[in-house]
Write an enzyme that holds these catalytic residues in place. Sequence first.
Site, mmCIF file in Angstrom:
data_model
loop_
_atom_site.group_PDB
_atom_site.id
_atom_site.type_symbol
_atom_site.label_atom_id
_atom_site.label_comp_id
_atom_site.label_asym_id
_atom_site.label_seq_id
_atom_site.Cartn_x
_atom_site.Cartn_y
_atom_site.Cartn_z
ATOM 1 N N ASN A 10 -5.748 11.654 3.384
ATOM 2 C CA ASN A 10 -4.427 11.012 3.410
ATOM 3 C C ASN A 10 -3.454 11.684 2.395
ATOM 4 O OD1 ASN A 10 -2.944 8.805 2.777
ATOM 5 N ND2 ASN A 10 -4.324 7.071 2.183
ATOM 6 N N ARG A 97 -4.258 10.284 8.431
ATOM 7 C CA ARG A 97 -3.532 9.702 8.232
ATOM 8 C C ARG A 97 -1.942 10.049 8.388
ATOM 9 N NH1 ARG A 97 -1.738 5.584 3.214
ATOM 10 N NH2 ARG A 97 -0.800 3.741 4.960
ATOM 11 N N HIS A 186 -1.134 -0.699 8.903
ATOM 12 C CA HIS A 186 -2.824 -1.295 8.493
ATOM 13 C C HIS A 186 -2.984 -1.016 9.561
ATOM 14 C CE1 HIS A 186 -0.756 -3.425 4.423
ATOM 15 N NE2 HIS A 186 -1.239 -2.310 4.460
ATOM 16 N N ARG A 247 6.300 -7.168 -2.356
ATOM 17 C CA ARG A 247 7.089 -7.294 -1.348
ATOM 18 C C ARG A 247 7.086 -8.195 -1.212
ATOM 19 N NH1 ARG A 247 3.277 -3.457 1.406
ATOM 20 N NH2 ARG A 247 4.145 -0.960 0.856
ATOM 21 N N GLU A 390 -11.039 2.438 5.764
ATOM 22 C CA GLU A 390 -10.259 2.852 6.498
ATOM 23 C C GLU A 390 -10.050 4.393 7.172
ATOM 24 O OE1 GLU A 390 -5.975 1.299 6.166
ATOM 25 O OE2 GLU A 390 -7.337 1.713 4.065
#
Length: 404
Positions: A10, A97, A186, A247, A390
């Site tokens: 990643n 990823r 996601h 956010r 993940e």
Amino acid sequence: MTASRVLVLNSGSSSVKYQLLDMADRSRLAVGLVERIGEETSRLVHEPLAGPAAAGGKRERTGPIADHEAALKAVAAELAADGTGLDSPELAAVGHRVVHGGTRFTRPTVIDDEVLTEIRNLIPLAPLHNPANVTGIEVARSLRADIPQIAVFDTAFHSTMPEYVARYAIDAATADAYSVRRYGFHGTSHAYVSRATAGLLGRPVEDVNVIVLHLGNGASASAVRGGVCVETSMGMTPLEGLVMGTRSGDLDPAVVFHLARVGGLSVDEIDSLLNKKSGLLGMCGDNDMREVLRRAGEGDESARLAFDAYVHRLKKYIGAYSAVLGRVDAVAFTAGVGENAHQVREAALDGLAELGLALDLEANAARSPQPRLVSADYARVAVAVVPTDEELEIATQAYALVTQ
């Protein structure tokens, strides 16, 4: 000897997270992180988890790591020291990823020159993430050009959304010209958790409808029907949807015009405001849910307001996705907040008995690293807490592709 190991990478703008997994038994052989790449204070942390090297525990070193090539070479050296280096015949693939696959990539993909060019072409849709993903791919290919390099896209799981869900109600020609549509993010987490939730219920994934709530600093919801995503809260960018750490989530688009025309803010300033200075942080000055809960418990009004706004948005999405799915078998909470903040789970589901949702308060408050059900015995809809994985999902998809 059958190659069964997958190295998952990643690559961020100044970091590389990695895990080496053996898919023969889905075990982790090593995990690590390189951070502050390009600085004098670069740091590498490597932890072998299997074999004789595991007895030595975690290893850490600091000092300049000039770029991603130097970072991945350092990772390779650490793995080699464990006897699990990149030259091992047991390495089956490297799984990368990649944040944005657009409409072009809807499943894991073997990376060749053409695919890499396409990923580069998607940089305008993910300018903060795809460039670093590309760099990691380029370096990994240079180190092991002979083994499959597999791209696993965050957006891919959501590519099954119906067109009427993915489209924004704006001029179609303009939307097509600038790739304006809902992609979702996601995706590897939502895929893993929806499938794991079905397993927790002891039912085939094809028979289970799940609302997945991935609640970390970034947060998103998805409606998954029989293992297929039919709705998600994030849109063209990760800004849409739930209230998050920094956010705003859903917002009247005219707020942007107002801030520009009346406030005199530039596009970049508005971008920074909504992505980095909003959400919990904007409302109360903290983006860490633990601090928000502590302050709210001590009577801090701004923290209580931020928490209430966060929970209210969750309720809206749970209700909306219940309507979208028609039948809900489970609501699954995951990621840092979803897994650990029992107060968030309790507040989000409070008052939703008519939707079949009720918690076992004692089970909900208990801490555990294991997937578990926290719903009341009489509840029609199961409530699950499922730690996301993940990296395992990326490794699973990559290994399935190279062994099919």
